[in-house]
Design a protein around this motif. Structure first.
Motif, PDB file in Angstrom:
ATOM      1  N   LEU A 105       0.831  -1.211   0.000  1.00 16.23           N
ATOM      2  CA  LEU A 105       0.000   0.000   0.000  1.00 16.23           C
ATOM      3  C   LEU A 105       0.865   1.262   0.000  1.00 16.23           C
ATOM      4  N   ILE A 106       1.844   1.275   0.897  1.00 17.26           N
ATOM      5  CA  ILE A 106       2.651   2.494   1.066  1.00 17.26           C
ATOM      6  C   ILE A 106       3.501   2.774  -0.176  1.00 17.26           C
ATOM      7  N   VAL A 107       3.965   1.706  -0.821  1.00 18.21           N
ATOM      8  CA  VAL A 107       4.855   1.899  -1.979  1.00 18.21           C
ATOM      9  C   VAL A 107       4.116   2.583  -3.143  1.00 18.21           C
ATOM     10  N   GLN A 108       2.780   2.562  -3.095  1.00 17.75           N
ATOM     11  CA  GLN A 108       2.012   3.236  -4.154  1.00 17.75           C
ATOM     12  C   GLN A 108       2.041   4.763  -4.013  1.00 17.75           C
TER      13      GLN A 108
ATOM     14  N   ALA B  22       9.697   3.425   1.423  1.00 17.62           N
ATOM     15  CA  ALA B  22       8.695   2.422   1.824  1.00 17.62           C
ATOM     16  C   ALA B  22       9.384   1.145   2.297  1.00 17.62           C
ATOM     17  N   SER B  23      10.538   0.837   1.675  1.00 18.97           N
ATOM     18  CA  SER B  23      11.271  -0.378   2.061  1.00 18.97           C
ATOM     19  C   SER B  23      11.748  -0.311   3.511  1.00 18.97           C
TER      20      SER B  23
ATOM     21  N   GLY C   7       9.953  -3.496  10.000  1.00 25.28           N
ATOM     22  CA  GLY C   7       8.876  -4.370  10.478  1.00 25.28           C
ATOM     23  C   GLY C   7       9.305  -5.822  10.505  1.00 25.28           C
ATOM     24  N   TRP C   8      10.005  -6.243   9.456  1.00 25.63           N
ATOM     25  CA  TRP C   8      10.459  -7.642   9.404  1.00 25.63           C
ATOM     26  C   TRP C   8      11.566  -7.901  10.424  1.00 25.63           C
TER      27      TRP C   8
ATOM     28  N   GLY D 132      12.148   6.900   9.883  1.00 27.34           N
ATOM     29  CA  GLY D 132      13.304   6.300  10.552  1.00 27.34           C
ATOM     30  C   GLY D 132      13.041   6.062  12.031  1.00 27.34           C
ATOM     31  N   ILE D 133      12.529   7.106  12.707  1.00 32.37           N
ATOM     32  CA  ILE D 133      12.301   6.972  14.154  1.00 32.37           C
ATOM     33  C   ILE D 133      11.186   5.951  14.416  1.00 32.37           C
ATOM     34  N   TYR D 134      10.192   5.965  13.541  1.00 33.88           N
ATOM     35  CA  TYR D 134       9.083   5.022  13.687  1.00 33.88           C
ATOM     36  C   TYR D 134       9.585   3.566  13.582  1.00 33.88           C
ATOM     37  N   GLY D 135      10.450   3.349  12.600  1.00 34.30           N
ATOM     38  CA  GLY D 135      11.049   2.017  12.440  1.00 34.30           C
ATOM     39  C   GLY D 135      11.887   1.641  13.657  1.00 34.30           C
TER      40      GLY D 135
END
Lengths: 185, 464
Positions: free
Chosen positions: A41-44, A51-52, A58-59, A166-169
């Protein structure tokens, strides 16, 4: 349009899987799939590099959570009652119905595309349900990571800052590390 | 050289370095104490001018620190916050050292405080929610014991703060939008609701308060209460920043009504539940909810007096809870399986410790000649004019607490027929003696130290 409809359907299945399964491996798998759909979704709307970052963080979080269970040697399978699974799925379905009922009103508050808002809310709700229905710390942390993934879909449509990403990740990874710290001890 | 480098980056780095030397616990405890007092003293002696010029011992330093295109801006508005936070951490670390109580506050506390100051000073403010979440994750390392069987409160704490962060991020997006375009009535309501939910989760307003009593009862007070005292203050300062930054937010009456309602609910629920506790730690947890409620209620006055009063309530909260928590920590160290029912004769065995505890509790209840009296009395006086229902709720809370603490007074001073002996050592006598003198001095001469605490809010030019 077709892609989005398929995405909604597949996300629903992944959310159902995340809520209903008792085995931690399956829950991690559901988390990975949900994050993949969020990435699609985000990559769109975002550049693929940015987006990666979300997908990778997440992974990484999911991997850390998985390794924490291995460290704790939780190899014993839990099966759980079928009635429990039905109950959890019913709660999730009820949540989806509520989302469907309020989504138009919510769309006035958050002016983003319907697919993003619906999938975001759906995943976010799944995270809350996983966190609140299960008692173990692993499930709570997994639920929080799912919640953050869902919120990410909504928030990415509103705000496109690279530093926020970045901070969210980092927060996602730190939450998983916290799980590893407590579960691995 | 810049102020954020000195009071944000440097302490975080020091904390990270100290982590490698935890085997030498008492040495790093002393190092942390000295560094915190030094940072606090340097901030106190520094000349922070309103035009942004900052002089440290006549050397001009910058108030900005650029980081990946964003700015940490530590100017005159945050000077007193820095002084208070580092002084409080220094005092906490020193107390740990004096009583030889191992606490996770050393060295995580200095990292936590650094992050809190970063959250308060970051521009654009959108990032404050994210940095606050990182601070919360660090705070879990302070509170929790990984060997503990039950980490129940930690889960709720993490869940509520993460959900709160989501709301604060969304409200940040709304508020930033309001900076660019004029906002209409509907958008104001939306922004207020979202921001309100964020602060409800963060400030542990009923019914999202459950993690506070759980955490306070399950974990060591020397770890958990450092967070329970400081974190709500940082959140309130963030609220000041939001209110100061957005004219349409602080000019909207519904915001104050909502804050008043939430604050009075916190006061009422915190005080009522605290009365029914036998577990002393749980009691302190509920009391902290009541104290946070008072700070919030005074903001709801919506005037410069209200903001000043909230700063005074913060001051009273810091001193009261420092005394209460350290009294309990010392009692727990000396008496096994302590609860409120086992307080009998305490006045005869630990006289200064029990007097300090009573002084702080009376101050919490706003009894005259104790530090809590002036701000509570003024808050009630002003609140009754604009929100009588909230003022009645708070009066009930105070009445309930006062009756309960008078009961405590009789319980502590009750004496059995057996002979009892003073068990208090010299260190405790000096420690609690000083705290009692400070507390009574503030209560009898409130203008001396309260006027200093005015500086906490004076930097926010649109609030005062």
């Amino acid at each position: 349009m077709i892609l989005n409809t398929i995405l909604i359907a597949l996300t629903m299945i992944a959310c159902g899987l995340a809520v209903a399964v008792e085995n931690w491996r399956w829950r991690i798998a559901a988390l990975l799939i949900i994050q993949l759909f969020c990435f699609i979704l985000i990559v769109q709307i975002w550049p693929i590099a940015l987006a990666s970052v979300k997908l990778v963080s997440g992974w990484i979080a999911a991997t850390i959570l998985g390794s924490s269970m291995i460290a704790k040697n939780h190899m014993k399978e839990k099966s759980g009652f079928i009635s429990g699974k039905i109950f959890k799925l019913s709660v999730l379905t009820f949540g989806w119905i509520i989302i469907l009922a309020v989504i138009q009103r919510l769309n006035e508050w958050l002016p983003i595309e319907f697919t993003y808002l619906f999938i975001g809310c759906m995943v976010l709700l799944t995270g809350i349900i996983v966190s609140s229905i299960h008692r173990s710390l692993f499930d709570v942390i997994t639920g929080l990571v799912i919640f953050l993934s869902g919120f990410d879909v909504i928030y990415s449509s509103l705000e496109g800052s690279a530093l926020v990403t970045g901070i969210y990740g980092l927060i996602m990874i730190l939450i998983s590390l916290l799980g590893l710290y407590f579960l691995g001890s | 050289m810049s102020t954020p480098l000195l009071w944000v980056i440097f302490p975080i780095l020091i904390g990270a370095i100290l982590l490698f030397y935890t085997k030498h616990f008492w040495s790093i405890c002393l190092i942390q104490t000295v560094i915190c007092f030094l940072l606090s003293a340097v901030a106190f002696l520094g000349k922070f001018e309103p035009d942004g010029n900052i002089y440290l011992f006549s050397v001009k330093i910058s108030s900005n620190f650029d980081f990946l295109g964003r700015v940490l801006l530590l100017d005159h508005s945050n000077q007193f916050t820095v002084i208070v936070f580092y002084f409080f951490l220094g005092a906490w670390s020193l107390s740990s050292f004096v009583y030889r109580i191992k606490s996770n506050v050393i060295p995580f506390g200095i990292i936590f405080i650094g992050l809190l100051i970063a959250a308060i000073t970051v521009e654009p403010f959108l990032y404050s929610g994210l940095i606050m979440e990182i601070a919360v994750l660090i705070s879990i390392l302070i509170i929790a014991d990984k060997r503990a069987e039950n980490n129940e409160g930690i889960k709720n704490y993490l869940i509520f703060f993460t959900i709160g962060m989501a709301f604060i991020l969304l409200s940040g997006w709304y508020l930033a939008g309001g900076e660019i375009n004029p906002v209409n009535e509907e958008q104001l309501i939306q922004a207020t609701v979202i921001l309100g939910f964020g602060f409800v989760f963060w400030l542990a307003v009923f019914p999202f308060h459950t993690w506070i009593p759980t955490i306070s009862s399950l974990f060591l007070p020397s770890n958990s209460f450092f967070i329970l005292i400081i974190l709500p203050i940082a959140i309130v300062i963030l609220l000041y920043k939001y209110m100061n930054g957005f004219v349409w937010l602080r000019g909207y009456q519904v915001v104050y009504q909502a804050i008043g309602f939430l604050g009075s609910v916190m006061c009422f629920t915190g005080s009522i539940w605290s009365v029914f506790q036998n577990n002393i730690r749980k009691f302190m947890g509920y009391l902290s909810i009541y104290s946070s409620g008072l700070v919030i209620v005074s903001i709801s006055l919506g005037s410069s007096e209200g903001y000043l009063l909230s700063a005074y309530h913060i001051f009273v909260r810091l001193i009261n809870f420092f005394i209460i928590v350290w009294s309990v920590i010392v009692l727990e160290k000396n008496i096994k399986n302590i609860n409120i029912l086992s307080f009998e004769e305490l006045f005869y065995t630990y006289p200064l410790n029990s007097i300090a505890l009573l002084v702080a509790l009376f101050s919490v209840a706003g009894i005259p000649f104790f530090p809590g009296y002036p701000p509570i009395q003024t808050t009630l006086f002003l609140l009754h004019r604009i929100n009588p229902a909230a003022s009645i709720l708070i009066i009930i809370s105070i009445a309930v607490l006062s009756i309960n603490f008078i009961r405590w007074f009789f319980m502590l001073t009750r004496k059995s027929e057996e002979d009892v002996y003073i068990n208090e050592n010299r260190i405790s006598k000096i420690f609690f003696g000083i705290l009692i003198i400070i507390s009574l001095f503030i209560g009898i001469f409130p203008n001396t130290l309260f006027s200093i605490f005015r500086s906490l809010i004076s930097g926010y030019e649109f609030l005062i």
